[in-house]
Design an enzyme around this catalytic site. Structure first.
Site, PDB file in Angstrom:
ATOM      1  N   HIS A 227      51.294  45.363  30.381  1.00  0.00           N
ATOM      2  CA  HIS A 227      50.667  44.408  29.446  1.00  0.00           C
ATOM      3  C   HIS A 227      51.335  44.465  28.082  1.00  0.00           C
ATOM      4  CE1 HIS A 227      46.686  44.313  31.818  1.00  0.00           C
ATOM      5  NE2 HIS A 227      47.236  43.128  31.880  1.00  0.00           N
TER       6      HIS A 227
ATOM      7  N   TYR B 251      68.679  39.620  33.798  1.00  0.00           N
ATOM      8  CA  TYR B 251      67.841  40.707  33.271  1.00  0.00           C
ATOM      9  C   TYR B 251      67.969  41.941  34.187  1.00  0.00           C
ATOM     10  CZ  TYR B 251      63.545  43.131  31.785  1.00  0.00           C
ATOM     11  OH  TYR B 251      62.634  44.065  31.339  1.00  0.00           O
TER      12      TYR B 251
HETATM   13  P1  NAI Z   1      57.976  43.325  23.737  1.00  0.00           P
HETATM   14  O1  NAI Z   1      58.527  41.962  23.791  1.00  0.00           O
HETATM   15  O2  NAI Z   1      56.592  43.560  23.304  1.00  0.00           O
HETATM   16  O3  NAI Z   1      58.910  44.290  22.851  1.00  0.00           O
HETATM   17  C1  NAI Z   1      60.291  44.164  22.814  1.00  0.00           C
HETATM   18  C2  NAI Z   1      60.794  44.784  21.545  1.00  0.00           C
HETATM   19  O4  NAI Z   1      62.216  44.659  21.475  1.00  0.00           O
HETATM   20  C3  NAI Z   1      60.233  44.114  20.296  1.00  0.00           C
HETATM   21  O5  NAI Z   1      59.880  45.112  19.362  1.00  0.00           O
HETATM   22  C4  NAI Z   1      61.415  43.290  19.797  1.00  0.00           C
HETATM   23  O6  NAI Z   1      61.382  43.057  18.423  1.00  0.00           O
HETATM   24  C5  NAI Z   1      62.570  44.200  20.185  1.00  0.00           C
HETATM   25  N1  NAI Z   1      63.850  43.499  20.230  1.00  0.00           N
HETATM   26  C6  NAI Z   1      64.196  42.445  20.994  1.00  0.00           C
HETATM   27  N2  NAI Z   1      65.464  42.086  20.741  1.00  0.00           N
HETATM   28  C7  NAI Z   1      65.943  42.941  19.794  1.00  0.00           C
HETATM   29  C8  NAI Z   1      67.181  43.090  19.118  1.00  0.00           C
HETATM   30  N3  NAI Z   1      68.227  42.268  19.351  1.00  0.00           N
HETATM   31  N4  NAI Z   1      67.303  44.094  18.224  1.00  0.00           N
HETATM   32  C9  NAI Z   1      66.269  44.920  17.966  1.00  0.00           C
HETATM   33  N5  NAI Z   1      65.072  44.839  18.572  1.00  0.00           N
HETATM   34  C10 NAI Z   1      64.907  43.846  19.469  1.00  0.00           C
HETATM   35  O7  NAI Z   1      58.207  43.866  25.198  1.00  0.00           O
HETATM   36  P2  NAI Z   1      57.951  45.287  25.879  1.00  0.00           P
HETATM   37  O8  NAI Z   1      57.335  44.981  27.173  1.00  0.00           O
HETATM   38  O9  NAI Z   1      57.319  46.248  24.978  1.00  0.00           O
HETATM   39  O10 NAI Z   1      59.461  45.725  26.148  1.00  0.00           O
HETATM   40  C11 NAI Z   1      59.971  47.020  25.846  1.00  0.00           C
HETATM   41  C12 NAI Z   1      61.057  47.352  26.845  1.00  0.00           C
HETATM   42  O11 NAI Z   1      60.447  47.527  28.123  1.00  0.00           O
HETATM   43  C13 NAI Z   1      62.096  46.250  27.015  1.00  0.00           C
HETATM   44  O12 NAI Z   1      63.371  46.839  27.157  1.00  0.00           O
HETATM   45  C14 NAI Z   1      61.689  45.594  28.310  1.00  0.00           C
HETATM   46  O13 NAI Z   1      62.793  45.004  28.943  1.00  0.00           O
HETATM   47  C15 NAI Z   1      61.152  46.784  29.080  1.00  0.00           C
HETATM   48  N6  NAI Z   1      60.283  46.460  30.182  1.00  0.00           N
HETATM   49  C16 NAI Z   1      59.069  45.826  29.978  1.00  0.00           C
HETATM   50  C17 NAI Z   1      58.258  45.552  31.052  1.00  0.00           C
HETATM   51  C18 NAI Z   1      56.921  44.887  30.911  1.00  0.00           C
HETATM   52  O14 NAI Z   1      56.291  44.586  31.936  1.00  0.00           O
HETATM   53  N7  NAI Z   1      56.427  44.662  29.717  1.00  0.00           N
HETATM   54  C19 NAI Z   1      58.653  45.903  32.430  1.00  0.00           C
HETATM   55  C20 NAI Z   1      59.909  46.568  32.516  1.00  0.00           C
HETATM   56  C21 NAI Z   1      60.680  46.826  31.426  1.00  0.00           C
END
Ligand code: NAI
Length: 237
Positions: free
Chosen positions: A182, A148
């Protein structure tokens, strides 16, 4: 000119918070998620005439056809947010190749593909703005998140190189690197333990990341920047 923004991963978490903020600011939004019904529910929840699209960012033909559909139904994309992402946390020695590929394809290749499609349409419009959602792990590394971290570190290198490549076309490319936020991605973590390391003493909220994303999207003289949104975590790890 209409402000048309495609938000990949816009159905929940950070992407959804970005979409909500941008809807309030008058952007026309393409909410993109893997599941069309989920994307439709998220778009409907924004009010206004925002549209939903389904796309797996790791599949080039789906990314291409999604941009074509967005252009046909909403107009040319001049803003792009890449918030789609997954994690398969494990020690490297226990990580199978499928999980490696899956994370690299979604987090890194996926953003490359959407940026490629967006840059093509932005060149025709003589400008545009992209924000890729990275992670503090991409800058600092994290045990149990080698792949990751690599995907997110790669995203920084990619975004900075692309920023140089397209600056003369008036296209800007920036990264927001969150710490613990969150969302569904962090819901199984041991928050009480982890937040002791965070100088501000808590996990962040998706809206707090969204403000940073929109700030970079709209900052006309910032490109190739990585904006950390982590409650000070980077100061201590
Ligand atoms: P989440 O799990 O709530 O959202 C992830 C989103 O990506 C979802 O809408 C999901 O459907 C979409 N997704 C996943 N695989 C996909 C694919 N193959 N094609 C299209 N859409 C896809 O998680 P979150 O936290 O909102 O994540 C958003 C971004 O922020 C991600 O890139 C994550 O790596 C990054 N991030 C999140 C952190 C956290 O603490 N929540 C910390 C650092 C980065």
């Amino acid at each position: 000119m209409d402000k048309v923004c495609a938000v990949f991963g816009g159905s929940r978490g950070i992407g959804r918070a970005v979409a909500q903020l941008m809807a309030r600011k008058g952007y026309r939004l393409a909410i993109v998620a893997r599941d069309l019904d989920v994307a439709k529910a998220a778009a409907a929840g924004l009010g206004g005439d925002h549209l939903a699209f389904s796309c797996d960012v790791a599949k080039e033909h789906e990314v291409q056809s999604t941009f074509e559909e967005i252009e046909k139904n909403l107009g040319r994309v001049n803003f792009l947010v890449n918030a789609a992402g997954i994690n398969r946390d494990n020690l490297l020695v226990r990580t199978n190749t499928e999980d490696m590929i899956c994370q690299l394809h979604t987090n890194l290749l996926g953003s490359m593909l959407t940026c490629k499609a967006a840059v093509r349409t932005m060149i025709q419009q003589h400008g545009g703005s992209i924000v890729n959602v990275g992670s503090i792990t991409g800058l600092k590394g994290n045990s149990g998140q080698t792949v990751y971290s690599a995907s997110k570190g790669g995203l920084v290198g990619f975004s900075r190189a692309l920023a140089k490549e397209v600056a003369r076309k008036k296209i800007r490319v920036n990264v927001v690197a969150p710490g613990f936020i969150h969302t569904d991605m962090t819901k199984n973590l041991k928050e009480e333990h982890l937040k002791r390391n965070i100088p501000l003493g808590r996990f962040g909220e998706p809206t707090e990341v969204a403000h940073a994303v929109v700030f970079l999207l709209e900052s006309p003289y910032i490109t190739g920047h990585v904006l950390v949104v982590d409650g000070g975590l980077q100061l201590v790890i």
